[in-house]
Design an enzyme around this catalytic site. Structure first.
Site, short mmCIF file in Angstrom:
data_model
loop_
_atom_site.label_atom_id
_atom_site.label_comp_id
_atom_site.label_asym_id
_atom_site.label_seq_id
_atom_site.Cartn_x
_atom_site.Cartn_y
_atom_site.Cartn_z
N HIS A 87 0.84 -1.21 0.00
CA HIS A 87 0.00 0.00 0.00
C HIS A 87 0.87 1.25 0.00
O HIS A 87 2.04 1.20 0.40
CB HIS A 87 -0.84 0.06 1.28
CG HIS A 87 -1.90 -0.99 1.40
ND1 HIS A 87 -2.09 -1.74 2.53
CD2 HIS A 87 -2.86 -1.37 0.53
CE1 HIS A 87 -3.11 -2.55 2.36
NE2 HIS A 87 -3.59 -2.35 1.15
N CYS A 107 -2.32 0.63 10.21
CA CYS A 107 -3.37 -0.34 9.81
C CYS A 107 -4.32 -0.70 10.93
O CYS A 107 -5.44 -1.15 10.67
CB CYS A 107 -2.77 -1.67 9.37
SG CYS A 107 -1.31 -1.60 8.43
#
Ligand SMILES: CN(C)C(=N)NCCC[C@H](N)C(=O)O
Length: 266
Positions: free
Chosen positions: A167, A260
Site C-alpha cells: 500500500h 493499519c
C-alpha cells in the site's frame, strides 16, 4: 498543524491470522499470537494515553486480516467511506465497521463503495491539505475516483505503487500537515517522486532506511513509531516531537504496519 482525534476503532486479532493472514513474503516466520496480542494491546493503551477513546470491536475468525481496520474504511472529517477491499477474503470486514459507525456515530455521513471500484484504506494518505491514493494491487482507478467524489473539499492525487509494495502507507505517512516521512526503498522513492510532482503544497520530507519505519501514527501532537527497527530509530529519535514506542514486529510478519490497526476520527 498536528492531527487531532478524540476517538478510534480497533479490532481484536483473530487466531486465524497465524495460518491464514495474507502475506507477501511466504518465507516470513509465523506470527507469535500471544506476542501479537500484547503488542496490539499496548498500541490501544498508547492511544488511550493520548486522550483517544478507543472502541475495540470483537474479532471474527473467518476474516483472518480483520485487525487491520484501516483497510475497510477511510474517514476524513465527518465522512466515512466504507471501502470495497481489493482482496476477496477481506471484503466481509466492511460489515462490522459499517455497523459500528451506523449504530454509534450518527453525526458521521456514511458513503459506500461498490464494485468495480476497489480500494484498501492503506492506500490513502491524508495530509490535512490533500489526499494521495495509491494505485496498487488492491486499489484500482475506480476506487481512486470514488475517493475524489466522496471528499470534494480536497485535491486527490493518484500515486502508482510498484509491485513489491502493498500500500501507499506501507512506505510513507504524514507526520503533520507539512511533513511526510518516507522509506528508503526504490519503491518508496518512486512513489515519493510522484507525490512531490503532483502536490500543490510544500512538504518537508524525512527519509528512513526501512519502509516499515516510515509508517507512523500521528495523534494529538505525538507520534507512535516502530521502536523495534534499529536503523530507523536513529532518525526518529532525533525528531523534536513527543514519541511513544510501539513494537509492531508481530503483525508486520503479515505486512501490517502501525496505521493499519486503528481508524481515528472525531
Ligand atoms: C498500511 N497497510 C500496510 C495496511 N493498511 N494494511 C495491511 C494489511 C495486511 C494484510 N495482511 C493484507 O495483506 O491485507
Amino acid at each position: 498543524m498536528v492531527f487531532k482525534y478524540t476517538k478510534a476503532v480497533c479490532r481484536r486479532i483473530p487466531k486465524s491470522i497465524v495460518d491464514d493472514g495474507i502475506r507477501m513474503d511466504l518465507n516470513e516466520p509465523l506470527i507469535d499470537y500471544k506476542r501479537a496480542v500484547q503488542q496490539h494491546e499496548h498500541m490501544v493503551q498508547s492511544l488511550e494515553k493520548l486522550g483517544v477513546k478507543v472502541t475495540v470491536l470483537e474479532t471474527d475468525e473467518s476474516t483472518p486480516d480483520c485487525v487491520f481496520v484501516e483497510d475497510p474504511a477511510v474517514i476524513i472529517g465527518d465522512t466515512v467511506l466504507i471501502t470495497n477491499p481489493g482482496r476477496k477474503s477481506r471484503k466481509p470486514e466492511t460489515k462490522k465497521i459499517k455497523e459500528h459507525f451506523k449504530k454509534n456515530e450518527p453525526h458521521l455521513k456514511i458513503v459506500e463503495m461498490e464494485s468495480p471500484a476497489e480500494l484498501d484504506g492503506g492506500d490513502v494518505m491524508f495530509t490535512g491539505r490533500e489526499i494521495f491514493v495509491g494505485q496498487s494491487r488492491r486499489t484500482n482507478k475506480a476506487g481512486y475516483l470514488k475517493v475524489k467524489e466522496t471528499f470534494p473539499d480536497y485535491p486527490v492525487h493518484a500515486i502508482p505503487i510498484p509491485e513489491n509494495t502493498l500500500h501507499l502507507l506501507s512506505c510513507m505517512s504524514a507526520v503533520d500537515e507539512d511533513t511526510i516521512i518516507c522509506g528508503g526503498s526504490p519503491d518508496a522513492s518512486a512513489a515519493l517522486k510522484v507525490v512531490l510532482e503532483k502536490t500543490t503544497c510544500l512538504y518537508s520530507v524525512i527519509r528512513t532506511p526501512d519502509d516499515d519505519g516510515a509508517n507512523l501514527v500521528s495523534v494529538n501532537g505525538t507520534i507512535l513509531w516502530r521502536s523495534d527497527l534499529p536503523a530507523t530509530s536513529n532518525i526518529i529519535s532525533k525528531l523534536n516531537i513527543p514519541k511513544m514506542d510501539i513494537d509492531g514486529s508481530e503483525l508486520n510478519k503479515v505486512d501490517g504496519s502501525l496505521t493499519c490497526c486503528s481508524l481515528l476520527y472525531n
